[in-house]
Design a protein around this motif. Structure first.
Motif, mmCIF file in Angstrom:
data_model
loop_
_atom_site.group_PDB
_atom_site.id
_atom_site.type_symbol
_atom_site.label_atom_id
_atom_site.label_comp_id
_atom_site.label_asym_id
_atom_site.label_seq_id
_atom_site.Cartn_x
_atom_site.Cartn_y
_atom_site.Cartn_z
ATOM 1 N N LEU A 11 -121.016 -21.402 47.542
ATOM 2 C CA LEU A 11 -121.181 -22.028 48.960
ATOM 3 C C LEU A 11 -119.819 -22.904 49.183
ATOM 4 C CD1 LEU A 11 -123.436 -25.003 49.036
ATOM 5 C CD2 LEU A 11 -122.684 -24.282 47.042
ATOM 6 N N ARG A 12 -119.726 -23.436 50.553
ATOM 7 C CA ARG A 12 -118.929 -24.218 50.740
ATOM 8 C C ARG A 12 -119.521 -25.716 50.344
ATOM 9 N NH1 ARG A 12 -118.263 -20.526 54.599
ATOM 10 N NH2 ARG A 12 -116.130 -20.277 55.739
ATOM 11 N N GLU A 47 -121.054 -28.215 52.843
ATOM 12 C CA GLU A 47 -122.389 -27.716 53.431
ATOM 13 C C GLU A 47 -123.671 -27.805 52.341
ATOM 14 O OE1 GLU A 47 -120.893 -24.502 56.719
ATOM 15 O OE2 GLU A 47 -121.809 -23.606 54.967
ATOM 16 N N SER A 48 -123.126 -28.355 51.141
ATOM 17 C CA SER A 48 -124.308 -28.669 50.300
ATOM 18 C C SER A 48 -125.073 -29.553 50.452
ATOM 19 C CB SER A 48 -123.286 -28.745 48.638
ATOM 20 O OG SER A 48 -122.736 -30.051 48.683
ATOM 21 N N GLU A 62 -115.524 -12.232 52.935
ATOM 22 C CA GLU A 62 -115.722 -13.939 53.183
ATOM 23 C C GLU A 62 -117.050 -14.473 53.347
ATOM 24 O OE1 GLU A 62 -113.598 -17.063 56.209
ATOM 25 O OE2 GLU A 62 -113.002 -15.083 56.299
ATOM 26 N N SER A 111 -120.047 -19.425 57.369
ATOM 27 C CA SER A 111 -120.508 -20.686 57.145
ATOM 28 C C SER A 111 -122.018 -20.784 57.526
ATOM 29 C CB SER A 111 -120.065 -21.548 58.576
ATOM 30 O OG SER A 111 -120.438 -22.675 58.765
ATOM 31 N N GLY A 139 -113.518 -18.705 51.804
ATOM 32 C CA GLY A 139 -114.478 -19.524 52.363
ATOM 33 C C GLY A 139 -115.265 -20.380 51.660
ATOM 34 N N ALA A 140 -115.422 -20.046 50.628
ATOM 35 C CA ALA A 140 -116.365 -20.575 49.496
ATOM 36 C C ALA A 140 -115.476 -21.540 48.338
ATOM 37 C CB ALA A 140 -117.322 -19.776 48.571
ATOM 38 N N ASP A 141 -116.168 -22.795 48.005
ATOM 39 C CA ASP A 141 -115.253 -23.630 47.104
ATOM 40 C C ASP A 141 -116.034 -24.351 46.122
ATOM 41 O OD1 ASP A 141 -116.401 -25.491 48.528
ATOM 42 O OD2 ASP A 141 -114.561 -26.078 49.812
ATOM 43 N N THR A 161 -116.211 -30.059 45.779
ATOM 44 C CA THR A 161 -115.173 -28.896 45.714
ATOM 45 C C THR A 161 -114.971 -28.503 44.261
ATOM 46 O OG1 THR A 161 -114.464 -29.636 47.789
ATOM 47 C CG2 THR A 161 -113.176 -28.029 46.568
#
Length: 393
Positions: free
Chosen positions: A62-63, A66-67, A85, A88, A103-105, A132
């Motif tokens: 996920l990003r 946004e967690s 990708e 969001s 897009g995910a990290d 991250t």
């Protein structure tokens, strides 16, 4: 009588030209044939390792921003795939080793999700807050392309070959191995497998020393055992070709039928080294019919003497020194004051137990040992619990 260090110096000087030559000669071999070989030149990584950002866990990717909230489940990302990708508001099930989508990290282990399992696409899953790069292995984090992977001169073991394979290399440049010819002498010596006649013994040295040489990186040729006939031995040696080093066992002591001594008198030196076992030693260069003077080492005939001689004088030059530790001896021991005695032992948990006596024929004790106990010149006795130097086999 010469010292151990004096003989070590002479052996190193004898073989220095050979090792200088080997340092300049390369061979390219498949990885499966490179075990125990020596890397010829510095190896630079041709790719990043790992080659792409990947997941360290089975979980949701996920990003990180946004967690800590509920996200819609996207399609599963298996290892070996090239994912699209990540949009969001989405989290995708991802397997260990799978590529991180653009897009995910961050990755959250599946057991920390609510519910703690993988869901079908379109469902909602709540994931805790994570930073991250959480559980992400970044490309090049182990080794970046162009960095030094292995230095020239590295002895290649399983870990080094595994690294080469992970870098995509199917073969490596290695130094040419020294070509060693080994022979045992003695009328009493028979090859294993033959009926043992009265007064005869089986040839243990060709196997014992031969396998030790191969393990240390030599390319080995073993000659059939030769009888106590100086003329036959001299003729055999005269015919040798494509050899870098000749080693014999037996025939160099003070007996009446010392065939190596008789055949090579005046051509090589015979010494008594202040070492037990392994006192008799021979060293020099043997002339051959091709005009080559072949470096020669003569070791004693008793098996333990042979191996101790190899460990003291030759193996460190072929494969580097053994690991040396200090250990407490479990029982009292005595040693001749004027000799460096090498005893067999079993090392564990900082102690070493002596196995067998000092005799050079005690091959069974050697077979159960994992260490050589060093009792140097001048040391006559040690009590239990005193420390000794131990070479780990």
């Amino acid at each position: 009588m010469r010292t151990v260090s004096e003989h070590q110096r002479d052996v190193a000087e004898l073989l220095a030209p050979l090792f200088a030559q080997l340092d300049s000669e390369a061979e390219t071999v498949p990885l499966r044939e490179a075990l125990h070989r020596v890397l010829f030149a510095d190896l630079l990584a041709p790719i990043d390792l790992p080659p792409f950002d990947n997941s360290q866990m089975d979980g949701y990717v996920l990003r990180a921003a946004e967690s800590g909230a509920s996200l819609f489940v996207a399609a599963t990302i298996p290892a070996g795939s090239n994912p699209a990708e990540l949009a969001s508001g989405q989290a995708a099930p991802i397997m260990t080793g799978a590529k991180i989508p653009a897009g995910a990290d961050a990755v959250v282990p599946v057991e920390l999700a609510e519910p703690a399992r993988f869901l079908e696409p379109g469902a909602q899953v709540r994931l805790p807050s994570v930073p991250t790069d959480h559980f992400i292995r970044r490309a090049g984090s182990d080794l970046a392309a162009g960095q030094l992977a292995l230095r020239a001169g590295t002895r290649l073991g399983p870990a080094q070959l595994g690294l080469a394979a992970a870098l995509g290399l199917a073969e490596l440049q290695v130094r040419r191995r020294p070509r060693v010819t080994l022979l045992s002498t003695g009328d009493e010596v028979l090859p294993p497998g033959q009926p043992l006649r009265p007064g005869a013994i089986y040839d243990a040295n060709s196997t014992l020393l031969g396998t030790a040489l191969v393990e240390a990186g030599a390319q080995l040729r073993v000659l059939p055992s030769l009888p106590d006939d100086p003329a036959e031995l001299a003729a055999t040696l005269n015919r040798l070709e494509d050899v870098d080093l000749l080693i014999s066992t037996g025939g160099i002591s003070q007996g009446a039928y010392e065939v190596v001594k008789q055949a090579l008198a005046g051509k090589v030196e015979f010494h008594s080294v202040a070492m037990q076992p392994g006192g008799p030693q021979a060293i020099g260069a043997v002339p051959t019919a091709s005009g080559v003077r072949l470096p020669f080492l003569g070791f004693p005939g008793n098996p333990v003497s042979t191996l101790v001689s190899f460990e003291m004088f030759l193996r460190p030059l072929l494969a580097g020194p053994r690991t040396v530790v200090r250990a407490r001896i479990t029982s009292a021991v005595s040693s001749p004051e004027a000799k460096h005695q090498v005893r067999r032992g079993f090392f564990q948990a900082g102690t070493v137990e002596l196995l067998g006596g000092p005799g050079s024929h005690l091959l069974h004790a050697l077979s159960t040992a994992n260490a050589l106990v060093q009792l140097p010149v001048g040391l006559t006795a040690l009590e239990a619990e005193e420390e000794v130097e131990v070479w780990l086999l």
